[in-house]
Design an enzyme around this catalytic site. Structure first.
Site, short mmCIF file in Angstrom:
data_model
loop_
_atom_site.label_atom_id
_atom_site.label_comp_id
_atom_site.label_asym_id
_atom_site.label_seq_id
_atom_site.Cartn_x
_atom_site.Cartn_y
_atom_site.Cartn_z
N ASN A 12 0.81 -1.21 0.00
CA ASN A 12 0.00 0.00 0.00
C ASN A 12 0.84 1.27 0.00
O ASN A 12 0.36 2.33 -0.40
CB ASN A 12 -0.94 0.00 1.21
N ILE A 15 6.11 -0.11 -4.01
CA ILE A 15 6.25 -1.37 -4.74
C ILE A 15 7.72 -1.75 -4.76
O ILE A 15 8.56 -0.98 -5.20
CB ILE A 15 5.72 -1.23 -6.18
N LYS A 16 8.03 -2.94 -4.26
CA LYS A 16 9.39 -3.45 -4.29
C LYS A 16 9.49 -4.55 -5.36
O LYS A 16 8.52 -5.25 -5.62
CB LYS A 16 9.78 -4.05 -2.93
N ASP A 105 0.72 -10.81 0.65
CA ASP A 105 1.99 -10.35 1.20
C ASP A 105 2.33 -11.07 2.49
O ASP A 105 3.48 -11.48 2.72
CB ASP A 105 1.97 -8.84 1.41
N THR A 129 1.63 0.23 6.03
CA THR A 129 0.44 1.02 6.33
C THR A 129 -0.28 0.41 7.53
O THR A 129 -0.76 1.13 8.42
CB THR A 129 -0.49 1.05 5.11
#
Length: 266
Positions: A12, A15-16, A105, A129
């Site tokens: 959230n 982005i990896k 995740d 988050t």
């Protein structure tokens, strides 16, 4: 030489991504922001064509569409798999009543943690988050977890829903508390808010860890991951281990475990 796997962890906040080689080592990594936050597109021009992309996306449909466009622009027709939680995978058993409700995740992170610390009971605290806690037995059984607002979200909620409290970011709060955490109480409003929300994170984690040790009657390794881990770690009074690539490492294992995607979408 076998083609690498492209791994993408769309959270959230950001982005990896990483490339994993045949030994599941992360040989190239990076991160980029969301469009809504002004995040630029990643530069993948130097990367070789991967075998496919394995994606954990908890950030919604707009992010999924952006990732599809980025992948198609760089590697047209690249096979991709958006992972979902399963009842059992890579040595981990999902203890959720409805296994598919567990975030992808968290699932990838559990798989990564089980591989990183074999034979150990774990409490995994991930700071994004949301702050999530996962209880993972040494035999790979995920027995449940907790979800709470993250440090930034706690502070933002107070700033947004009160008339006189400031809205603080984690960067501001971290700077305010630098050198001040030796004091149990703060003497101005911004530091009081920063420390109060930080101690709420630490208190949740320590309570959960102690409850888990008591319930299992065995040592439990506390593993910290995520953006606020350094700040929360300074507030903890129990031993802990830092690991910032659990999700990507778990995705590497999932990519190896699953067959090559047969189509461009899954």
């Amino acid at each position: 030489m076998s083609e690498p796997h492209l791994l993408i962890d769309a959270g959230n906040s950001r982005i990896k991504w990483a490339l994993a080689d045949a030994r599941r080592s992360l040989v190239d990594t990076g991160a980029f922001g969301h469009t809504r936050d002004g995040g630029a597109d990643p530069d993948w021009s130097h990367l070789p064509r991967p075998r496919g992309a394995w994606i954990s996306n908890v950030a919604g449909a707009d992010v999924a569409a952006r990732l599809d466009a980025l992948l198609d622009a760089r590697w047209p027709g690249l096979p991709r798999t958006t992972i979902r939680s399963r009842p059992v995978q890579c040595g981990v058993t999902n203890g959720y009543t409805t296994p598919e409700q567990l975030g992808s995740d968290r699932w990838a992170g559990l798989i990564g943690a089980h591989a990183a610390f074999p034979g150990e009971h774990l409490l995994i605290a991930t700071f994004g988050t949301a702050t999530t806690l996962e209880a993972l037995r040494a035999d790979g059984r995920f027995t449940g977890g907790l979800i709470a607002p993250g440090w930034a979200l706690m502070m933002r909620a107070l700033g947004t829903h009160t008339a006189q409290l400031p809205t603080l970011t984690t960067d501001i709060a971290s700077g305010l508390l630098a050198g001040a955490q030796a004091e149990p109480f703060q003497i101005d409003t911004p530091r009081s808010l920063s420390a109060g929300c930080l101690y709420a994170q630490a208190g949740l984690i320590e309570r959960a860890w102690r409850d888990l040790v008591a319930a299992w009657q065995a040592p439990v390794r506390l593993v910290l991951a995520g953006g606020a881990a350094d700040d929360v770690a300074r507030a903890l009074t129990v031993a802990h281990t830092r690991h910032d690539a659990l999700i990507l490492s778990g995705l590497a294992l999932i990519a190896t475990d699953t067959a090559a995607p047969a189509t461009a979408q899954d």
